[in-house]
Structures are given as structure tokens and as C-alpha cells.
Design an enzyme around this catalytic site. Structure first.
Site, PDB file in Angstrom:
ATOM      1  N   GLU A   1       8.378   3.896  -8.083  1.00  0.00           N
ATOM      2  CA  GLU A   1       9.137   3.750  -6.844  1.00  0.00           C
ATOM      3  C   GLU A   1       8.437   2.624  -6.104  1.00  0.00           C
TER       4      GLU A   1
ATOM      5  N   THR B   1      16.863   4.698 -12.178  1.00  0.00           N
ATOM      6  CA  THR B   1      17.044   5.129 -10.790  1.00  0.00           C
ATOM      7  C   THR B   1      17.961   4.105 -10.121  1.00  0.00           C
TER       8      THR B   1
ATOM      9  N   LYS C   1      15.013  -5.439  -0.644  1.00  0.00           N
ATOM     10  CA  LYS C   1      13.783  -6.174  -0.315  1.00  0.00           C
ATOM     11  C   LYS C   1      14.145  -7.409   0.496  1.00  0.00           C
ATOM     12  N   LEU C   2      13.179  -7.961   1.240  1.00  0.00           N
ATOM     13  CA  LEU C   2      13.510  -8.945   2.271  1.00  0.00           C
ATOM     14  C   LEU C   2      14.404 -10.107   1.794  1.00  0.00           C
TER      15      LEU C   2
ATOM     16  N   LYS D   1       0.209   3.917  -5.196  1.00  0.00           N
ATOM     17  CA  LYS D   1      -0.215   2.895  -6.169  1.00  0.00           C
ATOM     18  C   LYS D   1      -1.735   2.910  -6.316  1.00  0.00           C
TER      19      LYS D   1
ATOM     20  N   PHE E   1       5.331  -0.778 -15.607  1.00  0.00           N
ATOM     21  CA  PHE E   1       5.967  -1.272 -14.376  1.00  0.00           C
ATOM     22  C   PHE E   1       6.636  -0.141 -13.608  1.00  0.00           C
TER      23      PHE E   1
ATOM     24  N   ILE F   1      10.925  -6.729 -11.778  1.00  0.00           N
ATOM     25  CA  ILE F   1       9.876  -7.473 -12.490  1.00  0.00           C
ATOM     26  C   ILE F   1       9.867  -7.087 -13.970  1.00  0.00           C
TER      27      ILE F   1
ATOM     28  N   THR G   1      -0.499  -3.614  -7.240  1.00  0.00           N
ATOM     29  CA  THR G   1      -0.051  -4.455  -6.132  1.00  0.00           C
ATOM     30  C   THR G   1      -1.206  -4.801  -5.196  1.00  0.00           C
ATOM     31  N   ASP G   2      -1.055  -5.898  -4.475  1.00  0.00           N
ATOM     32  CA  ASP G   2      -2.082  -6.256  -3.482  1.00  0.00           C
ATOM     33  C   ASP G   2      -2.107  -5.263  -2.321  1.00  0.00           C
ATOM     34  N   GLU G   3      -1.044  -4.455  -2.183  1.00  0.00           N
ATOM     35  CA  GLU G   3      -0.981  -3.533  -1.037  1.00  0.00           C
ATOM     36  C   GLU G   3      -2.075  -2.465  -1.089  1.00  0.00           C
TER      37      GLU G   3
ATOM     38  N   TYR H   1       3.650   4.427  -0.111  1.00  0.00           N
ATOM     39  CA  TYR H   1       3.795   3.627  -1.339  1.00  0.00           C
ATOM     40  C   TYR H   1       2.448   3.112  -1.810  1.00  0.00           C
TER      41      TYR H   1
ATOM     42  N   THR I   1       6.255   9.988  -9.138  1.00  0.00           N
ATOM     43  CA  THR I   1       6.507   8.922 -10.120  1.00  0.00           C
ATOM     44  C   THR I   1       5.257   8.070 -10.324  1.00  0.00           C
TER      45      THR I   1
HETATM   46  P1  NAD Z   1      11.905  -1.985  -8.983  1.00  0.00           P
HETATM   47  O1  NAD Z   1      12.039  -0.904  -7.984  1.00  0.00           O
HETATM   48  O2  NAD Z   1      12.817  -3.147  -8.951  1.00  0.00           O
HETATM   49  O3  NAD Z   1      12.005  -1.362 -10.453  1.00  0.00           O
HETATM   50  C1  NAD Z   1      11.405  -0.149 -10.799  1.00  0.00           C
HETATM   51  C2  NAD Z   1      11.965   0.298 -12.149  1.00  0.00           C
HETATM   52  O4  NAD Z   1      11.298   1.513 -12.526  1.00  0.00           O
HETATM   53  C3  NAD Z   1      13.465   0.600 -12.119  1.00  0.00           C
HETATM   54  O5  NAD Z   1      14.076   0.080 -13.281  1.00  0.00           O
HETATM   55  C4  NAD Z   1      13.528   2.131 -12.115  1.00  0.00           C
HETATM   56  O6  NAD Z   1      14.694   2.637 -12.722  1.00  0.00           O
HETATM   57  C5  NAD Z   1      12.283   2.462 -12.936  1.00  0.00           C
HETATM   58  N1  NAD Z   1      11.772   3.809 -12.658  1.00  0.00           N
HETATM   59  C6  NAD Z   1      11.579   4.403 -11.453  1.00  0.00           C
HETATM   60  N2  NAD Z   1      11.099   5.650 -11.625  1.00  0.00           N
HETATM   61  C7  NAD Z   1      10.976   5.834 -12.966  1.00  0.00           C
HETATM   62  C8  NAD Z   1      10.517   6.911 -13.773  1.00  0.00           C
HETATM   63  N3  NAD Z   1      10.096   8.064 -13.238  1.00  0.00           N
HETATM   64  N4  NAD Z   1      10.500   6.758 -15.119  1.00  0.00           N
HETATM   65  C9  NAD Z   1      10.942   5.605 -15.691  1.00  0.00           C
HETATM   66  N5  NAD Z   1      11.411   4.562 -14.969  1.00  0.00           N
HETATM   67  C10 NAD Z   1      11.404   4.669 -13.625  1.00  0.00           C
HETATM   68  O7  NAD Z   1      10.381  -2.446  -8.880  1.00  0.00           O
HETATM   69  P2  NAD Z   1       9.722  -3.891  -9.124  1.00  0.00           P
HETATM   70  O8  NAD Z   1       9.771  -4.668  -7.867  1.00  0.00           O
HETATM   71  O9  NAD Z   1      10.269  -4.455 -10.376  1.00  0.00           O
HETATM   72  O10 NAD Z   1       8.209  -3.453  -9.343  1.00  0.00           O
HETATM   73  C11 NAD Z   1       7.715  -3.171 -10.654  1.00  0.00           C
HETATM   74  C12 NAD Z   1       6.248  -2.815 -10.554  1.00  0.00           C
HETATM   75  O11 NAD Z   1       5.515  -3.905  -9.992  1.00  0.00           O
HETATM   76  C13 NAD Z   1       5.967  -1.615  -9.651  1.00  0.00           C
HETATM   77  O12 NAD Z   1       4.953  -0.849 -10.260  1.00  0.00           O
HETATM   78  C14 NAD Z   1       5.474  -2.238  -8.357  1.00  0.00           C
HETATM   79  O13 NAD Z   1       4.584  -1.375  -7.697  1.00  0.00           O
HETATM   80  C15 NAD Z   1       4.771  -3.472  -8.870  1.00  0.00           C
HETATM   81  N6  NAD Z   1       4.720  -4.631  -7.928  1.00  0.00           N
HETATM   82  C16 NAD Z   1       5.867  -5.102  -7.360  1.00  0.00           C
HETATM   83  C17 NAD Z   1       5.790  -6.231  -6.546  1.00  0.00           C
HETATM   84  C18 NAD Z   1       7.035  -6.818  -5.915  1.00  0.00           C
HETATM   85  O14 NAD Z   1       6.924  -7.750  -5.123  1.00  0.00           O
HETATM   86  N7  NAD Z   1       8.224  -6.346  -6.230  1.00  0.00           N
HETATM   87  C19 NAD Z   1       4.574  -6.850  -6.306  1.00  0.00           C
HETATM   88  C20 NAD Z   1       3.423  -6.322  -6.900  1.00  0.00           C
HETATM   89  C21 NAD Z   1       3.514  -5.223  -7.730  1.00  0.00           C
HETATM   90  O1  TDX Z   2      15.016  -5.903   6.299  1.00  0.00           O
HETATM   91  C1  TDX Z   2      13.808  -6.234   6.244  1.00  0.00           C
HETATM   92  N1  TDX Z   2      13.252  -6.912   7.298  1.00  0.00           N
HETATM   93  C2  TDX Z   2      11.943  -7.268   7.339  1.00  0.00           C
HETATM   94  O2  TDX Z   2      11.475  -7.871   8.314  1.00  0.00           O
HETATM   95  C3  TDX Z   2      12.978  -5.920   5.111  1.00  0.00           C
HETATM   96  C4  TDX Z   2      13.536  -5.189   3.936  1.00  0.00           C
HETATM   97  C5  TDX Z   2      11.662  -6.311   5.170  1.00  0.00           C
HETATM   98  N2  TDX Z   2      11.134  -6.943   6.240  1.00  0.00           N
HETATM   99  C6  TDX Z   2       9.711  -7.346   6.242  1.00  0.00           C
HETATM  100  C7  TDX Z   2       8.711  -6.259   5.877  1.00  0.00           C
HETATM  101  C8  TDX Z   2       7.621  -7.018   5.171  1.00  0.00           C
HETATM  102  O3  TDX Z   2       6.686  -7.519   6.102  1.00  0.00           O
HETATM  103  O4  TDX Z   2       9.575  -8.342   5.235  1.00  0.00           O
HETATM  104  C9  TDX Z   2       8.340  -8.196   4.519  1.00  0.00           C
HETATM  105  C10 TDX Z   2       8.639  -7.978   3.048  1.00  0.00           C
HETATM  106  O5  TDX Z   2       9.220  -6.695   2.932  1.00  0.00           O
HETATM  107  P1  TDX Z   2       9.645  -6.078   1.510  1.00  0.00           P
HETATM  108  O6  TDX Z   2      10.537  -7.049   0.826  1.00  0.00           O
HETATM  109  O7  TDX Z   2      10.107  -4.697   1.739  1.00  0.00           O
HETATM  110  O8  TDX Z   2       8.256  -6.111   0.705  1.00  0.00           O
HETATM  111  P2  TDX Z   2       6.804  -5.485   1.011  1.00  0.00           P
HETATM  112  O9  TDX Z   2       6.900  -4.331   1.915  1.00  0.00           O
HETATM  113  O10 TDX Z   2       5.912  -6.622   1.409  1.00  0.00           O
HETATM  114  O11 TDX Z   2       6.413  -4.961  -0.467  1.00  0.00           O
HETATM  115  C11 TDX Z   2       6.698  -5.754  -1.639  1.00  0.00           C
HETATM  116  O12 TDX Z   2       5.564  -6.442  -2.087  1.00  0.00           O
HETATM  117  C12 TDX Z   2       4.521  -5.689  -2.654  1.00  0.00           C
HETATM  118  C13 TDX Z   2       7.239  -4.861  -2.764  1.00  0.00           C
HETATM  119  O13 TDX Z   2       8.377  -4.175  -2.308  1.00  0.00           O
HETATM  120  C14 TDX Z   2       6.189  -3.923  -3.277  1.00  0.00           C
HETATM  121  O14 TDX Z   2       6.692  -3.172  -4.372  1.00  0.00           O
HETATM  122  C15 TDX Z   2       5.010  -4.733  -3.721  1.00  0.00           C
HETATM  123  O15 TDX Z   2       3.958  -3.892  -4.142  1.00  0.00           O
END
Ligand code: NAD
Ligand code: TDX
Length: 373
Positions: A85, A37, A204-205, A169, A82, A13, A140-142, A165, A101
Site C-alpha cells: 500500500e 488492488t 499521487k500529485l 515501510k 514492490f 513502479i 522509500t526515503d520516507e 505509511y 500488507t
Molecule cells: P502502487 O500503489 O502504484 O502499486 C502497488 C502494487 O502492489 C499494485 O499493483 C497493487 O495491486 C499491489 N499490491 C498491493 N497490495 C498487495 C498485496 N497484498 N499482494 C500483492 N500485491 C499487492 O505503488 P508504487 O508507487 O508502484 O510503489 C511500489 C513500491 O515502491 C512500494 O513498495 C513503495 O513503497 C515503493 N516506493 C514508491 C515510490 C513512489 O514514488 N511511488 C518511491 C519510493 C518507494
Molecule cells: O492532491 C495533492 N496535493 C498535494 O499538495 C496530493 C495528492 C499531494 N500533495 C502533496 C503532498 C506531498 O508533499 O504533494 C507531495 C507529493 O505527494 P504524493 O504524490 O502523495 O507523494 P508522497 O506523499 O511524497 O509519497 C510518494 O513518494 C514516496 C509515494 O506516494 C510513496 O509511495 C513514496 O514512498
């Protein structure tokens, strides 16, 4: 001219946000702080790094020296945090890294920003901050826990995290609130639902399913596949964050979501059907397949395999985005039907990126995570 400090800008993101603000605002300077990372990749932002408005710093948000040196060198106005982990499954294996982190990193970012933004004290002893600064925590909504079949998360829903996780958060959110209350720091928190789109790491899924299909592998669905997630196209999330940063009321939380709830099993079936259709329509996409395939009869729902469920698997997430829509006029612009096709096309056309980001420890991770499920 605003100076942004974006942490985690080489991740999914964060990188999309970097691209978004560089496109939207000509008069900005941007420092990206990322520890690179497994989830962070310079290849994702290689074109952005050529932009003279951008500087990249490799380092951890947990490290006071690194963060301090950025504030010493640049008159930072906005911090958008952003960096985290982000994978629930990894948090079940190694909770401590998530607390370090996500919680201590957030506290360090807040503390350094507070130090550099303070220009005086009021009569009660509260810090006075430089005009126009703001800290935005990407949450996050989690943090709200898990829903049953009905209802939505609003900003007033009690925090009720279930996984290491989401607990980390939530801890981060609470320390942001503490800095807002105790030091009157100008902050916002955004809490978004599941994102999808380009540059999503294939643990991720959605990107994992795409990757497995292209390798002809089984598609692991946890439990019975009935868990529900509320999917939002990543660019819509980026737009929401920037709206809150520029126009959100200081101290407020904003939920961000697309009213797009889907069961995991339906996401997987839709991904199978979409890839099959795209491969049939455009034989060029066949190059993305990792094996030669004269016909596509194998590409059907039989690839799905139900595997052992995630521990403490949250059943359903669903966001009520009324506040951000009514206050800031934000709404999700990308319909899921379009966003998912755009995303799958992007993966079919960017297999080099997938190979680059999964060339490290990915195979080991995959074996560990799925080998005995
Ligand atoms: P991601 O895992 O793809 O990216 C995380 C980034 O943070 C990476 O570039 C990593 O190198 C960096 N990072 C990790 N530890 C670090 C540290 N100690 N110092 C500096 N950089 C560091 O994650 P994402 O999916 O892009 O999520 C970004 C943010 O959005 C997170 O805070 C996550 O909780 C939040 N979020 C994600 C989702 C989602 O669906 N992916 C939804 C809601 C909120
Ligand atoms: O192999 C898989 N099979 C499966 O059934 C994986 C990786 C996931 N899943 C399921 C678990 C969840 O119900 O799919 C759904 C989505 O899983 P993830 O992609 O791991 O996302 P989720 O656990 O919902 O969390 C994501 O959304 C909220 C992000 O990773 C978080 O960073 C964010 O805060």
C-alpha cells in the site's frame, strides 16, 4: 538464466520495472505476483503478459500458500518486492491495511524465500543458501522522516518515520534487516525518493494534477505548497534496482535519488505551463480535454487552490545518492526538464489508461479525500 519473482508488478513502479527487465535481459523468466488492488491494473502490463517469459499470478504477498506455490513451481533466484500500500493519504485513513500488507507481506515473502533457498546449515546453525539468490526490498526515503531546509538523507541517517505509511515501510525494512542478521539471508534494501512517469496512479500529485487540468477542475495544493520532494524518473529507479540486485553488496542499503528537489507549488505551476504549451503546439492533444475549449485562457495558475494540509505532512525529502553512484556507477539519466514533458505527453496520449484505472472506486475516493478539504 535467472528466475525473477516481482511482486506488485501491476502497479506504477513494478510495471515499469517489468518492462525494463524484459527489455534489458533476454535470458530471464519472470513471475509477477499482484493482488490487483485499486492500484494494480492488468491493462498496464497487457503487452508484457503476451511475452512467453512472463507468468502472472493474482494473489496477496500476505498469503503463505500462494507464495509457496510459486516457489514450488519455479526455481526463483530473485525476489523483488514492490507490492505495498503506497499512498500516504490513504494510510492516514486506514493504517491497519498498511501494516498488514507492508509488514506482514514482507515477512511472508522473506520466510518463503528463506525456506526454498536454504540448502543446508553451517557449523554455527546459520542457513546456507543456494548460490546466486537474492531478496530485494523496494523501500522509500520516507523511512528517514523529514528534513529542514538543509541536509540530505544518507544510508546512515537514523530511521524516523512519521506517517502510518512510512512507519509500515520502516517496519518492513527492519524485518528485512532481521532476516539478514539472524538468518544471514542475502538481501538488499533500496530507498528511493518520489518517482514520476508513465502509469502513475492519479491519486499521487503529478498525475492527479494532470487529470484535474484535463477535466478543468481546481488543483488542490496541501498547506502553502512549500513542501519539497526530490523527483526521479521511474525508469532511472528501475535501473537502480536492477543494478543493486545484480551487483550490490549483499546486506547493504542503497539510497536512490536524482538531486532534483522541487517545491510542490512549483511542480504544479510547471505542470500547468507544460500542458498549456503542449496543447498550443499540437491541437491534436486537445482530444485529451474532457470538455470543449475553443481557447486556453482558463489554463493558468488561477486553477490552483490551497487546501487543508495533510496531517503530519513531512516538510522536505532529499536523497544523497553518493553510495550507489560510487559503488555501482548508477546516476539519474533523465533530466527533470525532459522527464516531466515525456510524462505529460504520455498522459495526453493515454487517456484510455487513465479512464480504465479510475473507473472503479476513484470517484468515491476523490470525494472523500478532497470533498471537505
Ligand atoms: P502502487 O500503489 O502504484 O502499486 C502497488 C502494487 O502492489 C499494485 O499493483 C497493487 O495491486 C499491489 N499490491 C498491493 N497490495 C498487495 C498485496 N497484498 N499482494 C500483492 N500485491 C499487492 O505503488 P508504487 O508507487 O508502484 O510503489 C511500489 C513500491 O515502491 C512500494 O513498495 C513503495 O513503497 C515503493 N516506493 C514508491 C515510490 C513512489 O514514488 N511511488 C518511491 C519510493 C518507494
Ligand atoms: O492532491 C495533492 N496535493 C498535494 O499538495 C496530493 C495528492 C499531494 N500533495 C502533496 C503532498 C506531498 O508533499 O504533494 C507531495 C507529493 O505527494 P504524493 O504524490 O502523495 O507523494 P508522497 O506523499 O511524497 O509519497 C510518494 O513518494 C514516496 C509515494 O506516494 C510513496 O509511495 C513514496 O514512498
Amino acid at each position: 538464466m535467472k528466475h525473477y519473482l516481482v511482486t506488485g508488478g501491476a502497479g506504477f513502479i513494478g510495471a515499469n520495472y517489468v518492462k525494463y527487465i524484459l527489455k534489458e535481459h533476454s535470458d530471464i523468466q519472470l513471475v509477477i505476483l499482484d493482488d490487483l488492488t485499486y492500484a494494480g491494473n492488468l491493462g498496464t502490463i497487457k503487452d508484457d503478459l503476451k511475452d512467453p517469459r512472463v507468468e502472472f499470478v493474482k494473489g496477496s504477498i500476505v498469503d503463505p500458500q500462494i507464495v509457496q506455490s510459486i516457489f514450488e513451481k519455479h526455481p526463483i533466484d530473485f525476489v523483488v518486492n514492490f507490492a505495498a500500500e503506497s499512498h500516504v493519504d490513504r494510510s492516514i485513513e486506514n493504517p491497519q491495511l498498511f501494516l498488514q500488507t507492508n509488514i506482514l507481506g514482507t515477512q511472508n515473502m522473506l520466510d518463503t524465500a528463506k525456506k526454498f533457498w536454504t540448502v543446508g546449515k553451517d557449523e554455527k546453525g546459520y542457513p546456507i543458501y543456494r548460490e546466486g539468490v537474492k531478496y530485494l526490498q523496494v523501500s522509500t526515503d520516507e523511512v528517514y522522516g523529514s528534513l529542514g531546509e538543509t541536509g540530505y538523507f544518507t544510508e546512515k541517517t537514523p530511521l524516523d518515520p512519521r506517517s502510518p505509511y512510512s512507519a509500515s515501510k520502516t517496519g518492513a525494512d527492519l524485518i528485512v534487516v532481521a532476516y539478514s542478521e539472524t538468518y544471514k539471508m542475502p538481501v538488499n534494501i533500496t530507498r528511493c525518493s518520489n518517482n514520476y512517469g508513465p502509469y502513475h496512479f492519479p491519486e499521487k500529485l503529478i498525475p492527479l494534477i494532470i487529470k484535474n487540468i484535463l477535466e478543468g477542475k481546481k488543483l488542490p495544493v496541501y498547506g502553502d505548497g512549500s513542501n519539497v520532494r526530490d523527483w526521479l524518473y521511474v525508469e532511472d529507479h528501475c535501473k537502480a534496482i536492477d543494478s543493486v540486485l545484480l551487483r550490490g553488496r549483499t546486506g547493504e542499503v542503497y539510497n536512490v535519488g536524482g538531486h532534483n528537489e522541487m517545491k510542490n507549488i512549483d511542480i504544479v505551476k510547471l505542470t500547468i505551463a507544460t500542458i498549456r504549451r503542449l496543447l498550443e503546439e499540437n491541437p491534436e492533444y486537445g482530444k485529451a480535454l474532457k470538455f470543449s475549449s475553443p481557447d486556453l485562457s482558463w489554463l493558468n495558475d488561477d486553477l490552483i487552490t490551497f487546501v487543508k494540509d495533510r496531517l503530519g505532512h513531512d516538510q522536505r525529502y532529499a536523497i544523497d545518492p553518493t553510495k550507489i553512484t560510487t559503488e555501482l556507477g548508477w546516476y539519474p539519466e533523465t533530466k527533470f526538464a525532459d522527464g516531466i514533458v515525456k510524462t505529460i505527453r504520455w498522459y495526453l496520449e493515454n487517456q484510455d489508461w487513465v479512464e480504465e484505472v479510475t473507473s472503479g472506486d476513484y470517484q468515491k475516493y476523490y470525494e472523500q479525500m478532497y470533498g471537505n478539504r
